[in-house]
Design a protein around this motif. Structure first.
Motif, PDB file in Angstrom:
ATOM      1  N   ALA A 265      46.080  29.784  41.256  1.00 52.93           N
ATOM      2  CA  ALA A 265      45.042  30.425  42.050  1.00 52.93           C
ATOM      3  C   ALA A 265      44.494  31.591  41.248  1.00 52.93           C
ATOM      4  CB  ALA A 265      45.618  30.925  43.373  1.00 52.93           C
ATOM      5  N   TYR A 266      43.166  31.757  41.253  1.00 56.65           N
ATOM      6  CA  TYR A 266      42.569  32.807  40.446  1.00 56.65           C
ATOM      7  C   TYR A 266      41.439  33.498  41.193  1.00 56.65           C
ATOM      8  CZ  TYR A 266      38.698  29.564  39.413  1.00 56.65           C
ATOM      9  OH  TYR A 266      37.635  28.706  39.510  1.00 56.65           O
ATOM     10  N   ALA A 267      41.104  34.702  40.723  1.00 56.61           N
ATOM     11  CA  ALA A 267      39.992  35.462  41.295  1.00 56.61           C
ATOM     12  C   ALA A 267      39.362  36.293  40.189  1.00 56.61           C
ATOM     13  CB  ALA A 267      40.481  36.361  42.424  1.00 56.61           C
ATOM     14  N   PHE A 268      38.029  36.404  40.242  1.00 54.66           N
ATOM     15  CA  PHE A 268      37.266  37.213  39.292  1.00 54.66           C
ATOM     16  C   PHE A 268      36.429  38.182  40.114  1.00 54.66           C
ATOM     17  CE2 PHE A 268      33.850  37.407  35.827  1.00 54.66           C
ATOM     18  CZ  PHE A 268      34.584  38.298  35.061  1.00 54.66           C
ATOM     19  N   LEU A 269      36.820  39.457  40.080  1.00 51.65           N
ATOM     20  CA  LEU A 269      36.255  40.466  40.969  1.00 51.65           C
ATOM     21  C   LEU A 269      35.215  41.313  40.254  1.00 51.65           C
ATOM     22  CD1 LEU A 269      36.303  42.020  43.690  1.00 51.65           C
ATOM     23  CD2 LEU A 269      38.190  43.375  42.737  1.00 51.65           C
TER      24      LEU A 269
END
Length: 434
Positions: free
Chosen positions: A211-215
């Motif tokens: 799972a990944y996120a780019f904020l």
């Protein structure tokens, strides 16, 4: 040398005669030129990174999101020491093989990169003969979404892939780091420079879900795990023999900070893998050794017209606790360390003419069983490469790899009089995607 050039030229003509050169599937999907996403394949630009993190979903869905690539080359090793058979097909023009890609948008939130490769230089075990072999290559399947507000920009999703770091969008982590292509003669004598497990040791043998996120286009977070590809996920290792069998699910992480301004882009981050690997890759009941790989990386890009400059650097430390059955048999000590360092800089003029310089180094614990001649894994060297882009998706390169030290020694590293510089390789190649 004239004969070599003529053979390579013939190979190039063979490759480009298959069809008129068209843009690869992602370019057809987005309507953008290749240079929008790539400095030079596979190195990504900021737009290319956003495209990948968005799950390859930007643009319009195509009925058949297919692309292909092919390679041809000529290689020459510094010295065969009279044993030409140990370096098959050197000085010969060879068609290395090619790949078919299913790559593109499948829906508003689903996209994929799936590569299948035909290796025409697959060396038959125990011989100096080659035969063609098709197998799965890098795969990265994504489910993503995007929240865009005045004070929040968040891309988040899941990635299912078969090679730790293949999902990464910076070219300073192993899977898509430099060199992007190398000669089939590298390590042809059966003695290759050491490498940490995360540097390809699990490629096309595992399946991982992260799972990944780019904020706010600045902060990147990813956590996940890898296990042996089997059962319903055996597709991810189709045609590949397992050399490192993972035990259970093994954690992977990636954190990075990036910033783009004007023509500049920077990134700094860390990544790692904690893995337990069976001593016998054919026996899931065999004991395990414990690998802990931790990496630091950074990247800088200056993208303008006509000048482009990019640089990447990485350092990986691996700590291994060996199973007791190996101590005294394959390794000298119960634990060992291995460090790899990579530094690369590229300059491009008009995105047509390129020069790349790189340096590599491996250092690690002394071990008289693993390295019986020198007792050391220490290896270092450099790479120099010239490139010419005939078209945005057709490259010719001349690459020279020089070794300053090889497995602990400058000279006589194998006990048979072979020196590090004897492994220097000149590699003339062409690559085309369509």
């Amino acid at each position: 040398m004239l004969k070599v050039v003529r053979v390579l030229a013939a190979s190039m003509l063979l490759l480009c005669s298959t069809s008129a050169l068209a843009l690869p599937s992602y370019a057809r999907q987005t309507g953008e030129a290749c240079i929008a996403c790539h400095v030079s394949y596979p190195e990504l630009t900021p737009y290319g990174r956003l495209f990948k993190l968005s799950g390859y979903t930007l643009g319009t869905t195509k009925l058949f999101p297919l692309a292909a690539m092919a390679q041809a080359s000529v290689s020459h090793v510094g010295s065969t020491q009279g044993n030409d058979g140990a370096y098959p097909r050197q000085n010969d023009g060879v068609v290395e093989g090619g790949s078919l890609f299913v790559a593109g948008k499948l829906g508003d939130h689903v996209g994929m990169f799936s590569q299948w490769t035909f290796n025409a230089l697959n060396q038959n075990s125990g011989t100096q003969d080659f035969s063609g072999h098709t197998a799965v290559d890098n795969n990265d399947w994504r489910l993503t979404d995007h929240i865009a507000k005045s004070d929040l920009d968040l891309i988040y999703g899941l990635t299912l892939n078969n090679n730790p770091t293949v999902q990464d969008v910076w070219n300073s982590s192993p899977a898509f780091s430099y060199p992007y292509q190398s000669s089939h003669l590298a390590g042809a004598w059966g003695i290759a420079p050491p490498a940490t497990l995360i540097e390809g040791g699990l490629a096309q043998q595992t399946v991982g879900l992260s799972a990944y996120a780019f904020l706010n286009k600045a902060w990147y977070f990813e956590v996940g795990g890898y296990r042996l590809a089997k059962g319903a996920t055996s597709l991810f290792k189709s045609g590949v023999d397992v050399s490192n069998r993972l035990d259970g699910t093994n954690p992977y992480w990636r954190f990075a900070y990036s910033h783009d301004w004007g023509e500049h882009s920077i990134e700094a981050g860390t990544f790692g893998l904690d893995a337990r690997v069976h001593v016998d890759p054919t026996d899931p009941g065999s004991p395990t050794s414990h690998y802990r790989d931790t990496g630091l990386d950074a990247q800088y890009q200056y993208l303008s017209d006509p000048h482009v400059f990019t640089a990447q650097v990485s350092y990986i430390h691996e700590r291994t606790d060996w199973d007791a059955s190996l101590v005294g048999a394959s390794v000298q000590n119960a634990g060992s360390g291995l460090n790899t360092f990579r530094l690369k800089g590229s300059y491009w003029y008009q995105r047509i003419y390129g020069l790349t310089l790189g340096y590599f180094s491996e250092t690690g614990s002394a071990d008289n069983l693993a390295y019986p001649v020198t007792g050391s894994p220490n290896t270092s060297g450099y790479i120099a490469e010239l490139n010419y882009m005939i078209k945005p998706n057709w490259r010719v390169g001349l690459q020279y790899t020089g070794f300053l030290k090889y497995q602990g020694a400058v000279s006589n590293y194998d006990g048979n009089g072979r020196n590090a510089r004897n492994n220097n390789i000149t590699y003339l190649y062409t690559w085309v995607a369509f």
